[in-house]
Motif scaffolding. Sequence first.
Motif, PDB file in Angstrom:
ATOM      1  N   ARG A  84      48.350  27.864  40.207  1.00 57.04           N
ATOM      2  CA  ARG A  84      47.551  26.525  40.583  1.00 57.04           C
ATOM      3  C   ARG A  84      46.314  26.330  41.828  1.00 57.04           C
ATOM      4  NH1 ARG A  84      53.030  27.005  39.962  1.00 57.04           N
ATOM      5  NH2 ARG A  84      53.489  26.069  42.974  1.00 57.04           N
ATOM      6  N   ILE A  85      45.749  27.249  41.486  1.00 55.26           N
ATOM      7  CA  ILE A  85      44.896  27.856  42.800  1.00 55.26           C
ATOM      8  C   ILE A  85      43.209  27.067  41.699  1.00 55.26           C
ATOM      9  CG2 ILE A  85      43.488  28.601  44.114  1.00 55.26           C
ATOM     10  CD1 ILE A  85      45.430  30.417  45.013  1.00 55.26           C
ATOM     11  N   PRO A  86      42.838  26.518  42.124  1.00 59.62           N
ATOM     12  CA  PRO A  86      41.321  26.211  41.612  1.00 59.62           C
ATOM     13  C   PRO A  86      40.374  27.135  40.937  1.00 59.62           C
ATOM     14  CG  PRO A  86      42.224  23.698  42.771  1.00 59.62           C
ATOM     15  CD  PRO A  86      43.103  25.348  42.887  1.00 59.62           C
ATOM     16  N   VAL A  87      39.591  26.978  41.161  1.00 61.19           N
ATOM     17  CA  VAL A  87      39.038  28.569  40.692  1.00 61.19           C
ATOM     18  C   VAL A  87      37.616  28.114  42.141  1.00 61.19           C
ATOM     19  CG1 VAL A  87      37.200  27.117  39.160  1.00 61.19           C
ATOM     20  CG2 VAL A  87      37.071  29.806  39.560  1.00 61.19           C
ATOM     21  N   GLN A  88      37.307  27.132  41.935  1.00 57.90           N
ATOM     22  CA  GLN A  88      36.423  27.222  42.932  1.00 57.90           C
ATOM     23  C   GLN A  88      37.072  27.052  44.381  1.00 57.90           C
ATOM     24  OE1 GLN A  88      37.474  24.439  40.732  1.00 57.90           O
ATOM     25  NE2 GLN A  88      37.906  22.296  41.337  1.00 57.90           N
ATOM     26  N   ASP A  89      38.507  27.734  44.389  1.00 53.62           N
ATOM     27  CA  ASP A  89      39.288  27.830  45.978  1.00 53.62           C
ATOM     28  C   ASP A  89      38.521  29.296  46.013  1.00 53.62           C
ATOM     29  OD1 ASP A  89      39.202  24.991  46.443  1.00 53.62           O
ATOM     30  OD2 ASP A  89      42.014  25.307  46.124  1.00 53.62           O
ATOM     31  N   HIS A  90      38.583  30.129  45.056  1.00 57.68           N
ATOM     32  CA  HIS A  90      38.451  31.702  44.515  1.00 57.68           C
ATOM     33  C   HIS A  90      36.680  32.037  45.325  1.00 57.68           C
ATOM     34  CE1 HIS A  90      42.501  32.769  43.356  1.00 57.68           C
ATOM     35  NE2 HIS A  90      42.161  31.630  42.534  1.00 57.68           N
ATOM     36  N   LEU A  91      36.052  32.864  45.078  1.00 51.55           N
ATOM     37  CA  LEU A  91      34.687  33.674  45.408  1.00 51.55           C
ATOM     38  C   LEU A  91      33.423  32.852  45.439  1.00 51.55           C
ATOM     39  CD1 LEU A  91      35.500  36.988  46.442  1.00 51.55           C
ATOM     40  CD2 LEU A  91      35.562  35.384  47.845  1.00 51.55           C
ATOM     41  N   THR A  92      33.730  33.142  43.113  1.00 53.95           N
ATOM     42  CA  THR A  92      33.186  31.733  42.972  1.00 53.95           C
ATOM     43  C   THR A  92      33.326  32.383  41.605  1.00 53.95           C
ATOM     44  OG1 THR A  92      31.358  34.117  42.238  1.00 53.95           O
ATOM     45  CG2 THR A  92      30.194  33.001  44.489  1.00 53.95           C
ATOM     46  N   GLU A  93      32.963  31.650  41.003  1.00 55.39           N
ATOM     47  CA  GLU A  93      33.539  31.666  39.503  1.00 55.39           C
ATOM     48  C   GLU A  93      33.248  32.839  38.498  1.00 55.39           C
ATOM     49  OE1 GLU A  93      33.562  28.643  35.621  1.00 55.39           O
ATOM     50  OE2 GLU A  93      32.712  27.752  37.318  1.00 55.39           O
ATOM     51  N   GLU A  94      31.922  33.077  39.005  1.00 57.33           N
ATOM     52  CA  GLU A  94      31.363  34.328  38.014  1.00 57.33           C
ATOM     53  C   GLU A  94      32.112  35.384  38.745  1.00 57.33           C
ATOM     54  OE1 GLU A  94      29.490  31.357  39.471  1.00 57.33           O
ATOM     55  OE2 GLU A  94      28.412  30.879  38.091  1.00 57.33           O
ATOM     56  N   GLN A  95      31.904  35.492  39.816  1.00 62.29           N
ATOM     57  CA  GLN A  95      33.270  36.520  40.322  1.00 62.29           C
ATOM     58  C   GLN A  95      34.657  36.780  39.539  1.00 62.29           C
ATOM     59  OE1 GLN A  95      32.365  35.763  44.847  1.00 62.29           O
ATOM     60  NE2 GLN A  95      30.920  37.774  44.907  1.00 62.29           N
ATOM     61  N   VAL A  96      35.633  35.566  39.452  1.00 61.27           N
ATOM     62  CA  VAL A  96      36.351  35.391  39.256  1.00 61.27           C
ATOM     63  C   VAL A  96      36.566  35.834  37.847  1.00 61.27           C
ATOM     64  CG1 VAL A  96      38.421  34.002  38.530  1.00 61.27           C
ATOM     65  CG2 VAL A  96      37.222  33.942  40.493  1.00 61.27           C
ATOM     66  N   ARG A  97      35.885  35.659  37.082  1.00 65.28           N
ATOM     67  CA  ARG A  97      35.409  35.470  35.825  1.00 65.28           C
ATOM     68  C   ARG A  97      35.266  37.032  35.551  1.00 65.28           C
ATOM     69  NH1 ARG A  97      31.739  31.268  33.956  1.00 65.28           N
ATOM     70  NH2 ARG A  97      30.168  33.430  33.842  1.00 65.28           N
ATOM     71  N   ALA A  98      34.844  38.061  35.977  1.00 66.66           N
ATOM     72  CA  ALA A  98      34.043  39.790  36.090  1.00 66.66           C
ATOM     73  C   ALA A  98      35.332  39.845  36.645  1.00 66.66           C
ATOM     74  CB  ALA A  98      32.579  39.771  36.429  1.00 66.66           C
ATOM     75  N   LYS A  99      36.461  39.512  37.007  1.00 65.05           N
ATOM     76  CA  LYS A  99      37.382  40.738  37.113  1.00 65.05           C
ATOM     77  C   LYS A  99      38.563  40.779  35.682  1.00 65.05           C
ATOM     78  CE  LYS A  99      38.564  39.258  42.587  1.00 65.05           C
ATOM     79  NZ  LYS A  99      39.340  38.534  42.857  1.00 65.05           N
ATOM     80  N   ALA A 100      39.251  42.101  35.904  1.00 62.83           N
ATOM     81  CA  ALA A 100      39.766  42.693  35.790  1.00 62.83           C
ATOM     82  C   ALA A 100      41.023  42.059  35.458  1.00 62.83           C
ATOM     83  CB  ALA A 100      40.324  44.492  34.692  1.00 62.83           C
ATOM     84  N   ASN A 101      41.933  41.894  34.530  1.00 62.53           N
ATOM     85  CA  ASN A 101      43.055  41.648  34.861  1.00 62.53           C
ATOM     86  C   ASN A 101      44.210  42.325  34.903  1.00 62.53           C
ATOM     87  OD1 ASN A 101      43.476  38.745  33.905  1.00 62.53           O
ATOM     88  ND2 ASN A 101      43.018  39.705  31.560  1.00 62.53           N
ATOM     89  N   HIS A 102      44.900  42.093  35.819  1.00 63.00           N
ATOM     90  CA  HIS A 102      46.114  43.402  36.329  1.00 63.00           C
ATOM     91  C   HIS A 102      46.592  43.938  34.969  1.00 63.00           C
ATOM     92  CE1 HIS A 102      45.207  40.597  39.466  1.00 63.00           C
ATOM     93  NE2 HIS A 102      45.809  41.961  40.280  1.00 63.00           N
ATOM     94  N   TYR A 103      47.149  45.621  34.746  1.00 66.79           N
ATOM     95  CA  TYR A 103      47.803  45.852  34.103  1.00 66.79           C
ATOM     96  C   TYR A 103      49.669  46.254  34.733  1.00 66.79           C
ATOM     97  CZ  TYR A 103      46.351  50.369  36.362  1.00 66.79           C
ATOM     98  OH  TYR A 103      46.472  51.524  37.378  1.00 66.79           O
TER      99      TYR A 103
END
Length: 424
Positions: A224-243
């Motif tokens: 439930r953590i909003p994206v703006q509470d992470h580093l940046t939206e662009e950085q979060v979007r670029a992360k691969a999903n955990h396998y």
Amino acid sequence: MTFAKRHYPVIVVGGGQAGLSTSYLLRQRNIDHLVLEKEQAFHAWKEQRWDSFCLVTPNWQCRLPDHPYDGDDPHGFMVKEDIVAWMERFRAAFDPPLIEGITVRAVRALPVGGYRLDTDRGPLTADQVVMAVSSYHRPKIPGYARRLPARIKQVDASAYRNPEALPEGAVLVVGTGQSGCQIAEDLHLAGRRVHLAVGPAPRVSRFYRGRDVVDWLDDMGHYRIPVQDHLTEEQVRAKANHYVTGRDGGRDIDLRRFALEGMRLHGRLETVEAGQARFGDDLGKNLDQADATNARIKNSIDDYIARQGIDAPTEPPYEPVWEPPRGLDRELDLEAEGIAAVIWCIGYAPDFSWIEAPAFDATGYPKHRRGVTASPGLYFLGLPWLHTWGSGRIYAIAEDAEYLANRIEAARLPLREQYLAGIA
């Protein structure tokens, strides 16, 4: 279903879970609207998943508006047919105003307000438009793929179905996000010779200290953590999903164990030249980083358990069961190794070039705040990290759609007959 008219207060583009969730909530608010789908409802789930596909998150996380998971195994993992059936029950419950098999070729913001949608069945206009078309439009295929021998069959993850559909011989799977690892596992379990180009994607354990890791992380508020509470939206979007996998009741995907069992692991694929595939010298680093991410997640769960005073069984730290041998050959002779197919699993690129509105950043990606753009009446739903981790998944679609439905209701615009006359 055909057009009853040429103008609607709201048009939703996309008939997947995001688009139909929006439709459900608009109907609740008595807002006249239309949903347009290029293929058929839930097309991606029906036609772009492999035969053994199953969820990697537990069934209890499946929830559409007023339609939570309704089966008897909330901590299990639905397979493709069950997912589609669950979604079709949602559709049948309210019979959305959906037109299937219609292509929206262009969406244009009009100078006087509202939008024109050019379709293969003629133009439409709307005061407000919801783009529920995800962002996975074009598979990422590197340019050097053209240098692969013609005899080698190439497919991307969305076109893979089962091991039997591939030609006989070894298979090179490129990429270790969720799709790449699960497809490699599918081939491996079927007894196929598998080569896996390992990238920097992280991994996570399926179960830890007596529970599914997803259950722990949900209790911790992670999803439930909003994206703006992470580093940046662009950085979060670029992360691969955990396998990880939900197959056979759920388990870890440990690439090191696959290697012990005969799967050939390589570093990231760098190029193909003269029948040779060349890999990076990063296999060990990528495996170590994936394990380190898994360890950090476990540590955060340990801390939460300690803070909450929860009685939970303990587990020893993970010990790597395999290490890349020294001097690992970074080149693979495709002919000598009998590579018959390559499966590209390195992601997808968005393509919003058919939307003409001041709603995109310099890269052409939607610029928005929780799906609301600077172009009045234009919204996006279902994008990864639209608001939280769950936004691009079934988990948070209902919440995100509710937010946009409220915005749409508050911003309803009157019809503008002056610009309808030219296309009616």
